[in-house]
Design an enzyme around this catalytic site. Structure first.
Site, PDB file in Angstrom:
ATOM      1  N   SER A 228       0.909  -1.745  -0.100  1.00 18.84           N
ATOM      2  CA  SER A 228       0.301  -0.509  -0.497  1.00 18.84           C
ATOM      3  C   SER A 228       0.730   1.575  -0.119  1.00 18.84           C
ATOM      4  O   SER A 228       1.982   1.364  -0.128  1.00 18.84           O
ATOM      5  CB  SER A 228      -0.423   0.324   1.333  1.00 18.84           C
ATOM      6  OG  SER A 228       0.035   0.421   2.610  1.00 18.84           O
ATOM      7  N   LYS A 229       0.168   2.669  -0.192  1.00 18.73           N
ATOM      8  CA  LYS A 229       0.992   3.637  -0.019  1.00 18.73           C
ATOM      9  C   LYS A 229       2.201   3.623   1.050  1.00 18.73           C
ATOM     10  O   LYS A 229       2.987   4.263   0.244  1.00 18.73           O
ATOM     11  CB  LYS A 229      -0.301   4.940   0.151  1.00 18.73           C
ATOM     12  CG  LYS A 229      -1.004   5.535  -1.307  1.00 18.73           C
ATOM     13  CD  LYS A 229      -0.326   6.968  -1.687  1.00 18.73           C
ATOM     14  CE  LYS A 229       0.176   6.348  -3.137  1.00 18.73           C
ATOM     15  NZ  LYS A 229       0.480   6.682  -3.834  1.00 18.73           N
ATOM     16  N   ARG A 230       1.802   3.309   1.953  1.00 18.91           N
ATOM     17  CA  ARG A 230       2.458   2.947   3.474  1.00 18.91           C
ATOM     18  C   ARG A 230       3.570   2.772   2.914  1.00 18.91           C
ATOM     19  O   ARG A 230       5.387   3.220   3.425  1.00 18.91           O
ATOM     20  CB  ARG A 230       1.983   2.436   4.424  1.00 18.91           C
ATOM     21  CG  ARG A 230       2.050   2.729   5.653  1.00 18.91           C
ATOM     22  CD  ARG A 230       1.030   1.688   6.530  1.00 18.91           C
ATOM     23  NE  ARG A 230       0.628   0.041   5.685  1.00 18.91           N
ATOM     24  CZ  ARG A 230       1.991  -1.072   6.537  1.00 18.91           C
ATOM     25  NH1 ARG A 230       2.987  -0.733   6.499  1.00 18.91           N
ATOM     26  NH2 ARG A 230       1.175  -1.268   5.764  1.00 18.91           N
TER      27      ARG A 230
END
Ligand code: GLU
Length: 493
Positions: free
Chosen positions: A250-252
């Site tokens: 994910s973006k994380r």
């Protein structure tokens, strides 16, 4: 291989969310490779029935991402939003045969029922009550006259669904776990489950290769195929892509959009090669595959159940390998827009100075990992250093005699007629011998004066590419800087 399909036809079916996710790109690549490997067709379908989220820009972003990766499709793009009548036709067919029914329950009513079940610590299933299935025809007609909105639910049969996924093997689902799922929403749009089955069937899709987040949806799809009397395709669910912490990517974890990798200076060849190895392997531990090799080697059998980890360092390494293999001309073509955008060069400068620029790129190539690094790492070839590295000054310019050393270098280089790597190196070495110094004692202060930095390719190569005039000017400017800023240079501790 699939039974009942004469030709291999696969598809990539993104929902337009505004960017092409690397997971989606990986799915597209597997489909594309499979089609090319088997002489089949690769189709693109845009799943844009969520009108709120699907604009033209969102679709464009996906198309551009696929084009950048070189994943061309073989037939016209199918847009679900243009097929509402087709879905309607099949909905009517299921309503007529009693395999689906209209549901007039409002969202609030469903929520109330759900809440009640939660309060009584039961699972909520609409099919346990089937409020709307029990309505009489008169009631239904009256509701419709009133203009009450309805959704259409699939009437779940009793029993279980068993199917074989090409990767996960036999999957069995007891219908107790399912519900009378909605196939047409009250706004007239089909749900994903319904549209996907109708489209895949109408498009003659033989193999559905998609992310395993859809594995749990597949029993519903198979039930719909059966209800419609259609032949289900072969299902191939590919494992999720995880971040280094083993959580879903994910973006994380950093960039997840293909476009961000393009911007960061990754080559499409790298991204294709890298993504194709996430969840698939040729059986040996080779890592670099040309597109032709990927097509040759790809097989559904090589797809593993094990989730794949997105290792950005490996991606960088791989990009370095691909950059290394580029010709200098191609590298220039690729970085030209970046050099111009950074304000380092104009198109005219590039044309005039092409030979030198090609040599600069050849010199930088072995260290390059991303194209976006190029303007920053080569700026000193085109403009004088904007500043001198502080740590470098502290380390290499603090000696009391540094100006004298630089001055000696300037005088010596001023006399060089053969201003090439071969011509320059002996001059510096001779000077070192005369002063009884190691070469490093002169090279480091010199590098800082010429580039403003403590790292660069070989200093003689750099000098040859800067040219005599610039080298002499920069040494003089560094001496002047040290003289004018003794406090600054000396205050560095
Ligand atoms: N639009 C769905 C998605 O983006 C497609 C799923 C499928 O391939 O069936 O996840």
């Amino acid at each position: 291989m699939s039974i009942g399909f004469e030709k291999i036809r696969v598809r990539f079916a993104p929902s337009p969310t505004g960017f092409l996710h690397v997971g989606g790109a990986r799915t597209a690549i597997f489909n594309w490779l499979f089609a090319h490997k088997t002489g089949g067709k690769f189709l693109l379908r845009i799943e844009d029935t969520d009108v709120q989220r699907s604009g033209l820009d969102e679709v464009d972003a996906i198309i551009q991402g696929l084009q950048w990766l070189g994943l061309d499709w073989d037939e016209e793009i199918i847009y679900q939003s243009q097929r509402l009548q087709i879905y309607r036709k099949y909905i009517d067919e299921l309503l007529l045969s009693g395999k689906a029914y209209k549901c007039f329950c409002s969202k609030d009513e469903i929520e109330r029922q759900r809440q009640k079940a939660a309060d009584e610590k039961r699972d909520f299933r609409y099919r346990l009550n089937r409020t709307c299935l029990k309505r009489s025809n008169e009631e239904i007609v009256a509701f419709e006259r009133e203009g009450r909105l309805f959704a259409v639910r699939f009437k779940l049969p009793e029993g279980e669904t068993v199917f074989t996924d090409h990767v996960y093997g036999e999957i069995k689902v007891d219908h107790q776990q399912l519900d009378d799922f909605i196939i047409l929403r009250s706004d007239g749009y089909p749900t994903y489950h319904f549209a996907v089955v109708i489209d895949d069937s109408e498009m003659g899709i033989s193999h559905i290769i998609r992310g395993d987040d859809h594995l749990s949806n597949t029993p519903k799809h198979i039930l719909l195929y059966e209800a419609l009397g259609k032949q289900p395709p072969v299902f191939v669910h590919v494992p999720l892509i995880l971040g280094p912490d083993k959580q879903r990517l994910s973006k994380r974890h950093g960039a997840t959009a293909v476009g961000e990798y393009e911007k960061a200076g990754y080559l499409p060849e790298t991204v294709c090669n890298f993504l194709s190895l996430l969840g698939w392997s040729s059986g040996d531990d080779r890592e670099i595959f040309s597109r032709e090799e990927l097509i040759r080697e790809f097989s559904l059998e090589g797809i593993s159940k094990k989730s794949a980890v997105f290792d950005e360092q490996k991606l960088e390494w791989m990009n370095g390998q691909y950059i290394m293999a580029l010709s200098d001309e191609r590298l220039l073509e690729l970085v030209q827009p970046r050099l111009i955008a950074a304000g380092l060069l104009t198109q005219a400068d590039i044309e005039k100075d092409k030979e030198r620029i090609l040599k600069i790129l050849a010199l930088l190539k072995p260290r390059l990992k991303r194209l976006s690094e190029v303007p920053e790492i080569c700026s000193y070839f085109f403009e004088k250093p904007q500043a001198y590295d502080e740590k470098g000054m502290r380390k290499h310019w603090r000696a009391a005699d540094v100006e004298e050393k630089l001055e000696r270098l300037r005088t010596a280089f001023g006399k060089v007629t053969d201003f090439t790597t071969a011509g320059l190196e002996p001059v510096l070495r001779e000077l070192c011998e005369g002063l009884d110094l190691s070469a490093a004692k002169l090279i480091h202060p010199l590098r800082l004066a010429l580039t403003g930095r403590t790292f660069s390719p070989g200093i003689f190569e750099v000098m040859a590419l800067l040219g005599k005039e610039v080298v002499l000017e920069r040494i003089a400017a560094a001496i002047e800087f040290i003289q004018k800023n003794p406090v600054e240079v000396n205050a560095l501790t």
